[in-house]
Design an enzyme around this catalytic site. Sequence first.
Site, PDB file in Angstrom:
ATOM      1  N   LYS A   1      -0.192 -11.440  -3.925  1.00 12.31           N
ATOM      2  CA  LYS A   1      -1.652 -11.330  -4.611  1.00 12.31           C
ATOM      3  C   LYS A   1      -1.926  -9.882  -5.442  1.00 12.31           C
ATOM      4  O   LYS A   1      -1.917  -9.265  -3.689  1.00 12.31           O
ATOM      5  CB  LYS A   1      -2.154 -11.956  -4.053  1.00 12.31           C
ATOM      6  CG  LYS A   1      -4.097 -12.154  -4.740  1.00 12.31           C
ATOM      7  CD  LYS A   1      -4.078 -11.433  -5.707  1.00 12.31           C
ATOM      8  CE  LYS A   1      -5.306 -10.773  -4.837  1.00 12.31           C
ATOM      9  NZ  LYS A   1      -5.723  -9.166  -5.430  1.00 12.31           N
TER      10      LYS A   1
ATOM     11  N   GLU B   1      -1.760  -4.908   8.468  1.00 13.03           N
ATOM     12  CA  GLU B   1      -0.926  -3.149   8.096  1.00 13.03           C
ATOM     13  C   GLU B   1      -2.394  -2.201   7.601  1.00 13.03           C
ATOM     14  O   GLU B   1      -2.698  -2.408   6.644  1.00 13.03           O
ATOM     15  CB  GLU B   1       0.373  -3.351   7.611  1.00 13.03           C
ATOM     16  CG  GLU B   1       0.692  -1.755   7.971  1.00 13.03           C
ATOM     17  CD  GLU B   1       0.080  -0.237   6.456  1.00 13.03           C
ATOM     18  OE1 GLU B   1      -0.471   0.359   7.214  1.00 13.03           O
ATOM     19  OE2 GLU B   1       0.976  -0.419   5.783  1.00 13.03           O
TER      20      GLU B   1
ATOM     21  N   CYS C   1      -1.132   4.740   3.351  1.00 10.66           N
ATOM     22  CA  CYS C   1      -1.004   4.563   4.639  1.00 10.66           C
ATOM     23  C   CYS C   1      -0.923   5.458   6.345  1.00 10.66           C
ATOM     24  O   CYS C   1      -1.891   5.352   6.954  1.00 10.66           O
ATOM     25  CB  CYS C   1      -0.932   2.821   4.983  1.00 10.66           C
ATOM     26  SG  CYS C   1       0.500   2.872   4.536  1.00 10.66           S
TER      27      CYS C   1
ATOM     28  N   GLU D   1     -10.589   7.383   8.217  1.00 10.27           N
ATOM     29  CA  GLU D   1      -9.411   6.984   7.066  1.00 10.27           C
ATOM     30  C   GLU D   1     -10.608   7.824   5.250  1.00 10.27           C
ATOM     31  O   GLU D   1     -10.917   6.434   5.034  1.00 10.27           O
ATOM     32  CB  GLU D   1      -8.377   5.715   6.730  1.00 10.27           C
ATOM     33  CG  GLU D   1      -7.494   5.998   5.598  1.00 10.27           C
ATOM     34  CD  GLU D   1      -6.857   4.873   5.395  1.00 10.27           C
ATOM     35  OE1 GLU D   1      -6.902   3.600   6.053  1.00 10.27           O
ATOM     36  OE2 GLU D   1      -5.398   4.536   5.586  1.00 10.27           O
TER      37      GLU D   1
HETATM   38  P1  NAI Z   1      -8.211  -3.218   0.248  1.00 15.80           P
HETATM   39  O1  NAI Z   1      -7.999  -3.634   1.584  1.00 15.80           O
HETATM   40  O2  NAI Z   1     -10.146  -3.973  -0.236  1.00 15.80           O
HETATM   41  O3  NAI Z   1      -7.284  -4.173  -0.859  1.00 15.80           O
HETATM   42  C1  NAI Z   1      -6.515  -4.488  -1.141  1.00 15.80           C
HETATM   43  C2  NAI Z   1      -5.677  -5.825  -1.133  1.00 15.80           C
HETATM   44  O4  NAI Z   1      -7.072  -6.811  -0.525  1.00 15.80           O
HETATM   45  C3  NAI Z   1      -5.589  -6.201  -2.837  1.00 15.80           C
HETATM   46  O5  NAI Z   1      -4.503  -7.261  -3.144  1.00 15.80           O
HETATM   47  C4  NAI Z   1      -7.670  -6.463  -2.860  1.00 15.80           C
HETATM   48  O6  NAI Z   1      -7.180  -7.492  -3.156  1.00 15.80           O
HETATM   49  C5  NAI Z   1      -7.274  -7.697  -1.840  1.00 15.80           C
HETATM   50  N1  NAI Z   1      -8.515  -8.476  -1.299  1.00 15.80           N
HETATM   51  C6  NAI Z   1      -9.369  -7.448  -1.092  1.00 15.80           C
HETATM   52  N2  NAI Z   1     -10.306  -8.537  -0.658  1.00 15.80           N
HETATM   53  C7  NAI Z   1      -9.568  -9.332   0.167  1.00 15.80           C
HETATM   54  C8  NAI Z   1     -10.246 -11.048   0.250  1.00 15.80           C
HETATM   55  N3  NAI Z   1     -11.720 -10.948   0.907  1.00 15.80           N
HETATM   56  N4  NAI Z   1      -9.967 -11.873   0.491  1.00 15.80           N
HETATM   57  C9  NAI Z   1      -8.515 -11.453   0.163  1.00 15.80           C
HETATM   58  N5  NAI Z   1      -8.083 -10.736   0.055  1.00 15.80           N
HETATM   59  C10 NAI Z   1      -9.045  -9.040  -0.599  1.00 15.80           C
HETATM   60  O7  NAI Z   1      -8.589  -2.243  -0.152  1.00 15.80           O
HETATM   61  P2  NAI Z   1      -9.665  -1.868  -1.021  1.00 15.80           P
HETATM   62  O8  NAI Z   1     -10.838  -1.805  -1.468  1.00 15.80           O
HETATM   63  O9  NAI Z   1      -8.555  -1.967  -2.754  1.00 15.80           O
HETATM   64  O10 NAI Z   1      -9.417   0.415  -0.594  1.00 15.80           O
HETATM   65  C11 NAI Z   1     -10.735   0.250  -0.389  1.00 15.80           C
HETATM   66  C12 NAI Z   1      -9.962   1.280   1.264  1.00 15.80           C
HETATM   67  O11 NAI Z   1      -9.383   0.564   1.417  1.00 15.80           O
HETATM   68  C13 NAI Z   1      -9.193   2.581   0.801  1.00 15.80           C
HETATM   69  O12 NAI Z   1     -10.446   3.832   0.591  1.00 15.80           O
HETATM   70  C14 NAI Z   1      -8.324   2.472   2.178  1.00 15.80           C
HETATM   71  O13 NAI Z   1      -9.235   3.863   2.424  1.00 15.80           O
HETATM   72  C15 NAI Z   1      -8.038   1.404   2.015  1.00 15.80           C
HETATM   73  N6  NAI Z   1      -6.536   1.052   2.022  1.00 15.80           N
HETATM   74  C16 NAI Z   1      -5.471   1.113   2.257  1.00 15.80           C
HETATM   75  C17 NAI Z   1      -4.269   1.175   2.038  1.00 15.80           C
HETATM   76  C18 NAI Z   1      -3.586   0.961   3.816  1.00 15.80           C
HETATM   77  O14 NAI Z   1      -2.281   1.131   2.948  1.00 15.80           O
HETATM   78  N7  NAI Z   1      -3.354   1.297   4.548  1.00 15.80           N
HETATM   79  C19 NAI Z   1      -4.296   0.021   0.742  1.00 15.80           C
HETATM   80  C20 NAI Z   1      -5.103   0.139   0.141  1.00 15.80           C
HETATM   81  C21 NAI Z   1      -6.836   0.503   1.218  1.00 15.80           C
END
Ligand code: NAI
Length: 491
Positions: free
Chosen positions: A185, A260, A294, A393
């Site tokens: 996904k 992660e 990240c 972060e």
């Molecule tokens: P997110 O962590 O919510 O999204 C990442 C993935 O999780 C996407 O595929 C999203 O569709 C999915 N997702 C979201 N809610 C979910 C749920 N309840 N159940 C299952 N899957 C779900 O990140 P978002 O909202 O796009 O970004 C917010 C913050 O997260 C960013 O500002 C950043 O600080 C952090 N982030 C960190 C990352 C990393 O590589 N460590 C990557 C992306 C975001």
Amino acid sequence: MDQNLSRIVAQDKNFLNIINGRRVAALSQETITVLCPSDGLPFATIPAGTAEDVDSAVRAARDAFEHGPWSRMPAFERGRLLTRLGQLVEEHGDELAALESRDTGKPVRQGKADVVATARYYEFYGGAADKIHGDTIPFLDGFTALTLREPHGVVAGIIPWNYPMQIMARVVGAALAMGNTLVIKPAEDASLSAIRIGELAIEAGFPDGVLNVITGYGREAGAALSSHPGINYVTFTGSPVTGTAIQQAAATNNRGVTMELGGKSPQIVFADADVEKALPVLVNAIIQNGGQTCSAGSRILIERPIYNDVAAALGERFSKLIAAPHDMDLDLGPMVNPAQKRKVENFITSAAESGIEVVARGSIHVDAPVDGYYVAPVLFGAVDPASVLAQEEVFGPVLSLFAFDDEADAIKLANGTEYGLVAGIWTRDGARQHRVAKKVRAGQVFVNAYGAGGGVELPFGGFKKSGHGREKGFEALFDMSATKTVVFRHD
Ligand code: NAI
Ligand code: MG
């Protein structure tokens, strides 16, 4: 490059899910409009998958795992398919780089670097598939004991938007090498490369149902996938808050997870460091991908005698940084979406308002479209280690400087956040390199270097809030499988 992109977009504005080896729309027929972060304009659609689409993908993956040719395929043949997928990624490299850049806003050269790393993941895990095996264990007289490494079954991979193609590759490579089947996904903001890789996997010859790709919103498709009882293991990269939600969902079925969850990674610059060598690395570690990484090196800890000089040199470099559309290929692109731009701007505004010193600011290119999601890089100095800026972060082009007095102080500061993903140590003192590397709580530590991105063979993952489980390298193959112990009695 642009020619390639217009061909894909013209031919295939409406991307489709991949379920059981076929390209299909969401059962509801609903779509999500794909916007380019560089100008905010729509250029494609993806399916808005929901629980019913997830269910059909999980069934396809289950069927492939239990009954399909995959279930009988020797490890070396699984490896050959992964290697073939890596070759196809290389052959379609320009197309994939252009697609990834337009979808995420990252400079085209970063898109190309992502393609190189993606192909390497498939190559690495293609070669590794038949090289992971169990043990024979000395046991009681009259017994022989051995272990088998078995796949979990159906693995769910929930992928973020920052390095979608690479992060999908590390999940797909390790999971398929061990004989699992997958439902991926991707993030709603960056699903296009995942769909293209799913199509290339069909071309490579993977049996139907082995690699399924479902797009949709996290709260719908993502939540349905992580709580689905037909999933045996969940791997996720993204925010800690979503990581908690996914772990809770997986816990309803008592499934294992790899998490992660980002970082607040420090680079420690001692007074004896080769500062000239360090400077470009320090800047790149926060500017690469607009800081949406990240493993971004978002905190620089500088030994007090050289603090002013290093701050001034970094300031000079920061003031020249330019955010611009992905196809201008300058220092950084826009943020991935308006919410991320607002989030980063809020960090900058509140830090400046709280009195934290702004050492330097970069700029936004004059030709950057006003509807793009640009943020000018900011360098903050003499940051209070207890401040929000020092602890959270940002996931944007924002770098914080701190002064420290001695080695013990540096280690305390380095470990003084809830995160523990990556760290950099800059010193010529060999004994100190070893001492500090051991005391820093981080999943990867670089000495006189920094950067996790390309190292497909290097195990990667977090301590503390940065998560648990390990990806990349051979270690990922252990996470993506379970040990079965078999004991024979023959007295
Ligand atoms: P997110 O962590 O919510 O999204 C990442 C993935 O999780 C996407 O595929 C999203 O569709 C999915 N997702 C979201 N809610 C979910 C749920 N309840 N159940 C299952 N899957 C779900 O990140 P978002 O909202 O796009 O970004 C917010 C913050 O997260 C960013 O500002 C950043 O600080 C952090 N982030 C960190 C990352 C990393 O590589 N460590 C990557 C992306 C975001
Ligand atoms: Mg996008």
